[in-house]
Scaffold this active site. Sequence first.
Site, short mmCIF file in Angstrom:
data_model
loop_
_atom_site.label_atom_id
_atom_site.label_comp_id
_atom_site.label_asym_id
_atom_site.label_seq_id
_atom_site.Cartn_x
_atom_site.Cartn_y
_atom_site.Cartn_z
N HIS A 209 -14.63 -4.25 3.15
CA HIS A 209 -13.05 -3.49 3.63
C HIS A 209 -12.62 -2.80 2.07
O HIS A 209 -13.52 -2.29 1.57
CB HIS A 209 -12.59 -5.14 3.16
CG HIS A 209 -12.91 -5.82 2.19
ND1 HIS A 209 -14.36 -6.39 2.11
CD2 HIS A 209 -12.68 -6.13 0.78
CE1 HIS A 209 -14.72 -6.83 0.73
NE2 HIS A 209 -13.23 -7.11 0.23
N THR B 241 -10.49 2.56 2.00
CA THR B 241 -11.19 3.57 1.17
C THR B 241 -12.81 3.46 1.43
O THR B 241 -13.75 3.22 0.14
CB THR B 241 -10.57 4.59 0.66
OG1 THR B 241 -10.24 3.98 -0.68
CG2 THR B 241 -9.13 5.17 1.42
N ARG B 242 -13.60 4.39 1.69
CA ARG B 242 -15.23 4.48 1.03
C ARG B 242 -15.26 6.49 0.85
O ARG B 242 -14.71 7.10 1.94
CB ARG B 242 -15.86 4.60 2.04
CG ARG B 242 -16.45 2.86 2.47
CD ARG B 242 -16.43 1.78 0.84
NE ARG B 242 -16.59 0.58 1.24
CZ ARG B 242 -16.12 -0.57 1.26
NH1 ARG B 242 -14.94 0.13 0.53
NH2 ARG B 242 -15.94 -1.09 1.36
N LYS C 215 -7.14 4.38 -7.02
CA LYS C 215 -8.11 3.54 -6.71
C LYS C 215 -9.89 3.58 -7.96
O LYS C 215 -10.63 4.45 -7.13
CB LYS C 215 -8.73 2.98 -5.59
CG LYS C 215 -10.22 1.52 -4.97
CD LYS C 215 -10.43 1.90 -3.70
CE LYS C 215 -11.39 1.20 -3.15
NZ LYS C 215 -11.81 1.00 -1.26
N HIS D 35 -20.22 1.58 -10.16
CA HIS D 35 -20.96 1.19 -9.33
C HIS D 35 -22.28 0.68 -9.64
O HIS D 35 -22.73 -0.53 -8.05
CB HIS D 35 -21.36 2.02 -8.68
CG HIS D 35 -22.79 2.73 -7.75
ND1 HIS D 35 -22.04 1.94 -6.54
CD2 HIS D 35 -24.42 2.71 -8.07
CE1 HIS D 35 -23.82 1.75 -6.05
NE2 HIS D 35 -24.56 2.58 -6.47
N CYS E 182 -15.97 -7.33 -3.18
CA CYS E 182 -16.57 -7.52 -2.27
C CYS E 182 -18.35 -7.67 -2.35
O CYS E 182 -18.34 -8.14 -3.78
CB CYS E 182 -16.25 -5.93 -1.38
SG CYS E 182 -17.65 -4.50 -2.99
N LYS F 180 -20.54 5.45 4.44
CA LYS F 180 -20.65 6.33 4.81
C LYS F 180 -21.77 7.18 6.04
O LYS F 180 -21.23 7.42 6.72
CB LYS F 180 -20.51 7.63 3.99
CG LYS F 180 -22.06 7.83 3.31
CD LYS F 180 -21.65 8.75 1.91
CE LYS F 180 -21.95 7.96 1.21
NZ LYS F 180 -22.36 6.89 0.25
#
Length: 375
Positions: free
Chosen positions: A44, A47-48, A262, A266, A311, A344
């Site tokens: 969710h 976007t990725r 956004k 990472h 997430c 992706k």
Amino acid sequence: MHYDVIVIGAGSMGMAAGYFLSKSGKRTLLVDSFNPPHNKGSHHGDTRIIRHAYGEGEEYVPLALKAQELWNDLEKVTGKQLFFPTGVLNVGHEKTDFIQNIISSSKTYSLPLEILGSIEVNKRWPGITLPNKYIGCFEPTSGVLKCEECLEAYRELAERHEATILTNSKVKELLVHDKRVTIKTEDQTFSANALVVSAGAWSGSLLSMLDLNLPLNPVRKTFAWFDVNEDLYNHKDFPAFSFETSQGQYYGFPSIDGSGLKVGRHDGGETINPDDAILGFGELERDATDLRQFLHHYMPSTQQLKYGKTCMYTLTPDEDFIIDLHPTYSNVAIASGFSGHGFKFSSVVGQILSELIISGKTEQNISPFSINRFK
């Protein structure tokens, strides 16, 4: 209640696998603890990024290119825009493995890549302020995927090919015996000839029922949207980005249709039990301060925090994927441990899982993602 294939976990990888399996004519059941797309896993957040010249290693490039081809196919079939060709700007010290892998993979696979000094980056995108020590590697043909819409598209197509999707149903028992798979939920039992396990942070507990213990570590992650000057950060003028800095690794997206910039981090994150409630964004002070620090250094034109979300990543020790057949059961395919850079690839991973179930092999090179590397 017998099927050709059962897919446990109908998120990014599982839903794509369900589509390819059902399209091939397999009677397919997908089972998920929630109702995908949902906000309980790793797919969710709107976007990725999809990158082609890959900083994590050249072995990913053929998969990334095939994934892009399949996303383009999905757009054509559905008539929906799922990919935004924003380009992707990768930033870091020139000598880091990440930047060197991007440059070398672009040469190996003849991928378009612009290598820019900090002054060139700052001039081209006035919303960015890079210090002299960094360079930018800009991939003009990469971009942004609308992740939940991609998953919805695969779900719609899987159902069109008569796949059954059982939602809000947690698998309690899992057994493989004599080439037959049996699963039990709270109140139902199903069997199949083959099984796909693609349950994200829950894959470890499920596979332990099949005597397979994988080194999977679920962690809590955060990301947030910030108000910005749309003239600087809109998706037609500003790229998606990945920064490897001395403070950490960050990624982000331009403002799409006024959504705001956004940004997420990472690396790092707190180990969690996926069955427990995850602390919401802002419940830890560093959730916001960490992102603000990054923006202060590199995108100081950004403004107020709009909102944030949490997430999960499911990490492997080397942060490479697991895509393989079960070492004991050749009718069980596994996709897990995508370590925060998997979405992706979900289109091609779904196709790979389908090929593994149907023929026991795949056209793609998945040897780097073998379970045997953990022995």
